[in-house]
Every structure is written in structure tokens, then in C-alpha cells.
Enzyme design. Sequence first.
Site, mmCIF file in Angstrom:
data_model
loop_
_atom_site.group_PDB
_atom_site.id
_atom_site.type_symbol
_atom_site.label_atom_id
_atom_site.label_comp_id
_atom_site.label_asym_id
_atom_site.label_seq_id
_atom_site.Cartn_x
_atom_site.Cartn_y
_atom_site.Cartn_z
ATOM 1 C CE LYS A 1 -2.864 -7.275 -2.790
ATOM 2 N NZ LYS A 1 -2.725 -5.804 -2.798
ATOM 3 C CG HIS B 1 -0.274 -4.709 -7.410
ATOM 4 N ND1 HIS B 1 -0.845 -3.589 -6.839
ATOM 5 C CD2 HIS B 1 -0.492 -4.586 -8.743
ATOM 6 C CE1 HIS B 1 -1.390 -2.834 -7.793
ATOM 7 N NE2 HIS B 1 -1.176 -3.415 -8.947
ATOM 8 C CB CYS C 1 -0.922 -0.006 1.209
ATOM 9 S SG CYS C 1 -1.955 1.447 1.275
ATOM 10 N N GLY D 1 -4.425 -5.649 -12.595
ATOM 11 C CA GLY D 1 -4.897 -5.433 -13.958
ATOM 12 C C GLY D 1 -5.514 -6.643 -14.635
HETATM 13 C C1 LIG Z 1 -10.367 0.913 -3.451
HETATM 14 C C2 LIG Z 1 -9.128 0.063 -3.295
HETATM 15 C C3 LIG Z 1 -8.628 -0.162 -2.040
HETATM 16 C C4 LIG Z 1 -7.489 -0.965 -1.863
HETATM 17 N N1 LIG Z 1 -7.069 -1.269 -0.600
HETATM 18 C C5 LIG Z 1 -6.075 -2.174 -0.423
HETATM 19 C C6 LIG Z 1 -5.731 -2.671 0.864
HETATM 20 O O1 LIG Z 1 -6.350 -2.317 1.885
HETATM 21 N N2 LIG Z 1 -4.698 -3.563 0.955
HETATM 22 C C7 LIG Z 1 -4.017 -3.992 -0.148
HETATM 23 O O2 LIG Z 1 -3.104 -4.811 -0.024
HETATM 24 N N3 LIG Z 1 -4.330 -3.549 -1.371
HETATM 25 C C8 LIG Z 1 -5.344 -2.683 -1.537
HETATM 26 N N4 LIG Z 1 -5.709 -2.316 -2.800
HETATM 27 C C9 LIG Z 1 -4.978 -2.864 -3.953
HETATM 28 C C10 LIG Z 1 -5.642 -4.162 -4.438
HETATM 29 O O3 LIG Z 1 -5.605 -5.158 -3.440
HETATM 30 C C11 LIG Z 1 -4.939 -4.687 -5.702
HETATM 31 O O4 LIG Z 1 -3.602 -5.006 -5.370
HETATM 32 C C12 LIG Z 1 -4.937 -3.656 -6.830
HETATM 33 O O5 LIG Z 1 -6.191 -3.048 -6.977
HETATM 34 C C13 LIG Z 1 -4.518 -4.305 -8.149
HETATM 35 O O6 LIG Z 1 -5.401 -5.334 -8.497
HETATM 36 P P1 LIG Z 1 -6.602 -5.121 -9.586
HETATM 37 O O7 LIG Z 1 -5.967 -4.497 -10.789
HETATM 38 O O8 LIG Z 1 -7.145 -6.499 -9.836
HETATM 39 O O9 LIG Z 1 -7.588 -4.192 -8.952
HETATM 40 C C14 LIG Z 1 -6.827 -1.507 -2.990
HETATM 41 C C15 LIG Z 1 -7.355 -1.272 -4.260
HETATM 42 C C16 LIG Z 1 -8.495 -0.506 -4.428
HETATM 43 C C17 LIG Z 1 -9.061 -0.299 -5.817
#
Ligand SMILES: Cc1cc2nc3c(=O)[nH]c(=O)nc-3n(C[C@H](O)[C@H](O)[C@H](O)COP(=O)(O)O)c2cc1C
Length: 329
Positions: free
Chosen positions: A132, A164, A93, A206
Site C-alpha cells: 500500500k 492512496h 504512512c 477520499g
Molecule cells: C485514523 C487513521 C489511521 C490510519 N492508519 C493507517 C495505517 O495504520 N496504515 C495505513 O496504511 N494507512 C493508515 N491510514 C490511512 C488509510 O488507510 C487511508 O489510506 C486514508 O485514510 C485514505 O483513505 P480514505 O480517504 O478512504 O479514508 C489511516 C487513516 C486514518 C483515518
Amino acid sequence: MLYRRFAIAPMMDWTDRHCRVFHRLMTRRARLYTEMLTTGAIIHGDRQRLLGFDASEHPVALQLGGSDPRDLATCARIGEDFGYDEINLNVGCPSDRVKDGRFGACLMAEPELVADGVRAMKDAVGIPVTVKCRIGIDDQDPELALDALARNVVAAGADMLVVHARKAWLNGLSPKENRDIPPLDYDRVYRLKATLPNVPIIINGGIAGIAQARQHLCHVDGVMLGRAAYQEPWQLLRADPELFGEPAPHATMKHVFEALMPYIEDQLARGTRLHSMTRHFVGAFHGVPGARAFRRHLAENGVRMGAGANVLRDAIALVDDQAMISAAA
Ligand SMILES: Cc1cc2nc3c(=O)[nH]c(=O)nc-3n(C[C@H](O)[C@H](O)[C@H](O)COP(=O)(O)O)c2cc1C
């Protein structure tokens, strides 16, 4: 048991307990994750409110934000006592708040400290402890940074790594921009898997849906979907059939909502506001005739004080039944 192949990402303000109950009705197999909770919040806050969850959510992981090994161990134990199936440490994060607290993505630069935290949690609990992370931060070389982090946490006993597949740039980008602008590098995660054949590696970032998830499974042990799962939850009806060869829990979204209704009524009776739950349903009927009327009805009526389950029922009635998304679609 750790289902590795598929997970729904931790997302702050999104994957709260109501959202997770909804998601669980579309896939029995996905591992679900809480929003990140800081060790400070858990140690000093209202634990029942922060950590309470519904039994239907299993398997569900608690994601921690923190870096002090003793605090992490304390919180991992609290999480295990609450019944969580996995403890996950956030090393990805990028927000300022998180940087100041010396946790989240900035820990990519401190692999030994992360390993100390993992070791302390492993000593404290019997459930899996996972991490993560990103592939690197700022001007780090992802080849070195990801290897260093992975090597250290695996030596400390980490049971699984979720990566990620992009860097976090800690200066100048907002958290939202940090989820889109640094380029994705899936190959970097595949290479990590090749060097760690015995460690479960989960890829994230993504990935648009279940079909893409299947492709990644040729290279890594599992896939984590974030925004696609939240914004287009109907995709989750395909997860169990296409990733596990099992029928979906419910054939259509309408059946999902029927199954969800007792939970909603129970929560309303406990004083939860309807909107706290229905805000997660915005994308439920994406692409289906009537979806816009469904959303508008919820937006206009679901936010009123005292709004009841009938608001949701009336909204669902506006959607064309015949066009409901089927699990077989
Ligand atoms: C609104 C939002 C809040 C998020 N909060 C966290 C979180 O609390 N902890 C975390 O590890 N990642 C957090 N993420 C990142 C996601 O877990 C993920 O790694 C990121 O969105 C990429 O994946 P995606 O492209 O499938 O969305 C957040 C993402 C979004 C969109």
C-alpha cells in the site's frame, strides 16, 4: 482467495479486531486490514495480543510497517502462521515516528529496498504479499515515483498494489493533514493500471461511499474505503449487493447488532471493556431518528467500569426501528 473489488483500509487505533468483527457483519466480501504493526512490535511484543483475531474476520490482511527484509520475512511468516490471508506492506504512512524508523511513506524514495522486502516476504510465505503506497512524496514526480515503486515491487513478486491517490508531504504536515491536504489524483492511479494490465490495482483516498466506488471500478480492479467505512459503517450494508450482486449479511443495523451480541458477551466475559467495542459504533445509525440518543447513551454509560451488554441493548432501543437503514435503501 483474494477478493479484489472491495476493501476496508488499515486504520491505526480504529480497525482493531473488534471493529473488524463489526464490519464483517455488514459485508462478507470486503477484505479487512489490521492496523499497521511494526516488525519490531511483532518480533518483541505480545503476539497473541497484537495479532490475535476472530475467525469470522476472514479474509483479513496483516499490515506490516518495516523495511528490513529479514524482519519483514520473519513477521510475514508469523502472520501466515496466525492464519492471515494476506501480508500488506505499508509504504504510505507519513508520521514522524515512522520516518525515523525508515518505513512508511519515506520508502517511496527507496523502491529497491521495498522490493527486497517484498521478495523476502514472498520467499517466506505462500499467501499473497501486497503493497500500500502513495503516488509520491514531497517533490517527487508522481509519474516517475509511482512507476518506479510499482515496477520494482511487481518484479519482486507483489500480488497487488493499493494506491492512496495523493502524495505524502513529509515535512510540515501532520499525518491527519496528510490525508486531506495533498490533492487527490485518481487519474494517476488509472494510468498506473493502464501500464500494468495484469497487476491488480486498488484505488484509495477520499472515496465517499459505495456509489463512488462503483465508478472507480470502471478504471481499476478494486476500491479501498477508509474513513467513510469507519465513520458511516451503515454504508457497508450496500457493499455486497452493489459491488458483488449478493445479499447483505443482514438487512438492517439492528440485525447486525443482534448478530454481534454473542461476540460482545464473549469478549466481556474475557475481560474486554464494553467501551473498547462500542467506541466503533458511533456512526452506526447516522441520519436515523434516535441516533443522537444512541450515541449519548453509549458515551455516558458505556465507559463505566463493568458496563455490560445491556448498555448497548438499551442504546439500540432508543433508535427508531422503523427508520433502520435497510440494505435495500
Ligand atoms: C485514523 C487513521 C489511521 C490510519 N492508519 C493507517 C495505517 O495504520 N496504515 C495505513 O496504511 N494507512 C493508515 N491510514 C490511512 C488509510 O488507510 C487511508 O489510506 C486514508 O485514510 C485514505 O483513505 P480514505 O480517504 O478512504 O479514508 C489511516 C487513516 C486514518 C483515518
